[in-house]
Design a protein around this motif. Structure first.
Motif, PDB file in Angstrom:
ATOM      1  N   LYS A 152      25.221  35.503  63.226  1.00  0.00           N
ATOM      2  CA  LYS A 152      26.333  34.759  63.588  1.00  0.00           C
ATOM      3  C   LYS A 152      26.784  33.623  62.382  1.00  0.00           C
ATOM      4  O   LYS A 152      25.995  32.659  62.507  1.00  0.00           O
ATOM      5  CB  LYS A 152      26.461  33.975  64.863  1.00  0.00           C
ATOM      6  CG  LYS A 152      27.664  33.455  65.465  1.00  0.00           C
ATOM      7  CD  LYS A 152      27.466  32.819  66.933  1.00  0.00           C
ATOM      8  CE  LYS A 152      28.929  32.151  67.347  1.00  0.00           C
ATOM      9  NZ  LYS A 152      28.558  31.764  68.730  1.00  0.00           N
TER      10      LYS A 152
ATOM     11  N   HIS B  58      22.107  40.974  62.830  1.00  0.00           N
ATOM     12  CA  HIS B  58      23.381  40.528  63.213  1.00  0.00           C
ATOM     13  C   HIS B  58      23.253  39.056  62.906  1.00  0.00           C
ATOM     14  O   HIS B  58      22.506  38.335  63.747  1.00  0.00           O
ATOM     15  CB  HIS B  58      23.752  41.049  64.401  1.00  0.00           C
ATOM     16  CG  HIS B  58      23.735  42.538  64.797  1.00  0.00           C
ATOM     17  ND1 HIS B  58      24.869  43.254  64.818  1.00  0.00           N
ATOM     18  CD2 HIS B  58      22.751  43.258  64.820  1.00  0.00           C
ATOM     19  CE1 HIS B  58      24.524  44.444  64.943  1.00  0.00           C
ATOM     20  NE2 HIS B  58      23.482  44.589  65.095  1.00  0.00           N
TER      21      HIS B  58
ATOM     22  N   LYS C  45      18.101  33.951  66.327  1.00  0.00           N
ATOM     23  CA  LYS C  45      18.723  33.930  65.030  1.00  0.00           C
ATOM     24  C   LYS C  45      17.851  34.442  63.936  1.00  0.00           C
ATOM     25  O   LYS C  45      16.627  33.986  63.716  1.00  0.00           O
ATOM     26  CB  LYS C  45      19.005  32.411  64.947  1.00  0.00           C
ATOM     27  CG  LYS C  45      19.758  32.255  63.383  1.00  0.00           C
ATOM     28  CD  LYS C  45      20.159  30.512  63.256  1.00  0.00           C
ATOM     29  CE  LYS C  45      20.886  30.433  61.911  1.00  0.00           C
ATOM     30  NZ  LYS C  45      21.328  29.349  61.755  1.00  0.00           N
TER      31      LYS C  45
ATOM     32  N   LYS D  79      27.704  40.540  59.649  1.00  0.00           N
ATOM     33  CA  LYS D  79      28.402  39.372  60.140  1.00  0.00           C
ATOM     34  C   LYS D  79      28.910  39.749  61.598  1.00  0.00           C
ATOM     35  O   LYS D  79      29.288  40.635  61.750  1.00  0.00           O
ATOM     36  CB  LYS D  79      29.584  39.049  59.227  1.00  0.00           C
ATOM     37  CG  LYS D  79      30.133  37.771  59.429  1.00  0.00           C
ATOM     38  CD  LYS D  79      31.248  37.532  58.337  1.00  0.00           C
ATOM     39  CE  LYS D  79      31.995  36.403  58.740  1.00  0.00           C
ATOM     40  NZ  LYS D  79      33.028  36.170  57.506  1.00  0.00           N
ATOM     41  N   SER D  80      28.457  38.806  62.498  1.00  0.00           N
ATOM     42  CA  SER D  80      28.800  39.142  63.883  1.00  0.00           C
ATOM     43  C   SER D  80      28.965  38.033  64.882  1.00  0.00           C
ATOM     44  O   SER D  80      28.970  36.791  64.398  1.00  0.00           O
ATOM     45  CB  SER D  80      27.417  39.841  64.625  1.00  0.00           C
ATOM     46  OG  SER D  80      27.420  40.173  65.653  1.00  0.00           O
ATOM     47  N   ASP D  81      29.376  38.446  65.924  1.00  0.00           N
ATOM     48  CA  ASP D  81      29.802  37.261  66.974  1.00  0.00           C
ATOM     49  C   ASP D  81      28.583  36.405  67.615  1.00  0.00           C
ATOM     50  O   ASP D  81      28.345  35.496  68.457  1.00  0.00           O
ATOM     51  CB  ASP D  81      30.694  37.661  68.055  1.00  0.00           C
ATOM     52  CG  ASP D  81      32.022  38.246  67.412  1.00  0.00           C
ATOM     53  OD1 ASP D  81      32.358  37.495  66.390  1.00  0.00           O
ATOM     54  OD2 ASP D  81      32.785  39.026  68.023  1.00  0.00           O
ATOM     55  N   GLU D  82      27.382  37.251  67.425  1.00  0.00           N
ATOM     56  CA  GLU D  82      26.083  37.007  68.203  1.00  0.00           C
ATOM     57  C   GLU D  82      24.892  37.038  67.095  1.00  0.00           C
ATOM     58  O   GLU D  82      25.001  37.904  66.114  1.00  0.00           O
ATOM     59  CB  GLU D  82      25.812  37.627  69.331  1.00  0.00           C
ATOM     60  CG  GLU D  82      25.564  39.125  69.036  1.00  0.00           C
ATOM     61  CD  GLU D  82      25.472  39.870  70.372  1.00  0.00           C
ATOM     62  OE1 GLU D  82      25.193  39.152  71.583  1.00  0.00           O
ATOM     63  OE2 GLU D  82      25.825  41.176  70.460  1.00  0.00           O
ATOM     64  N   ASN D  83      23.812  36.299  67.318  1.00  0.00           N
ATOM     65  CA  ASN D  83      22.701  36.365  66.628  1.00  0.00           C
ATOM     66  C   ASN D  83      21.843  37.574  67.220  1.00  0.00           C
ATOM     67  O   ASN D  83      21.593  37.405  68.405  1.00  0.00           O
ATOM     68  CB  ASN D  83      21.974  35.112  66.378  1.00  0.00           C
ATOM     69  CG  ASN D  83      22.566  34.235  65.402  1.00  0.00           C
ATOM     70  OD1 ASN D  83      22.967  34.635  64.614  1.00  0.00           O
ATOM     71  ND2 ASN D  83      22.547  33.154  65.937  1.00  0.00           N
TER      72      ASN D  83
END
Length: 121
Positions: free
Chosen positions: A63, A61, A9, A108-112
């Motif tokens: 989340k 990236h 993160k 902005k992503s689906d994963e860190n």
């Protein structure tokens, strides 16, 4: 070229805190630096530390459900400062050696995840 892909993160740089005459960083920031430093050491694994000028690119990236422009998402420059601080002494001697930010972006992503590329000049 050094390429580090750290699935952690992202944490923006915080100014040091002062309490009872002591200077300290937040626990969250300290843990981020330690984890990114660990991932960088694994990537370096015997490679020579950069002693001259270098260029860096950083893709952050995160989340989150927040908008990229939301102040709680974090400023791009503070994410880059945190990355530079964490890698100092591991990938390069000092972040003052950086002569160019090639590309620094936040998503902005689906994963860190943080993707870092460092090139000697």
């Amino acid at each position: 070229m050094i390429k580090i892909v750290a699935e952690i993160k992202p944490v923006p740089y915080n100014r040091p805190r002062f309490s009872k005459g002591k200077v300290f960083n937040t626990a969250r920031y300290t843990a981020f630096k330690a984890e990114l430093g660990y991932k960088a050491r694994l990537t370096m694994n015997g490679k020579k530390i950069i002693s001259g000028a270098f260029k860096i690119s950083v893709d952050v990236h995160k989340k989150t459900s927040q908008d990229l422009l939301n102040k709680n998402f974090g400023d791009l420059d503070n994410f880059v400062k945190a990355v530079m601080d964490a890698l100092s002494g591991i990938c390069y001697v000092d972040d003052a050696q950086c002569v160019e930010f090639k590309r620094c972006r936040k998503f902005k992503s689906d994963e860190n995840k943080i993707v870092i590329k460092i090139e000697e000049c």
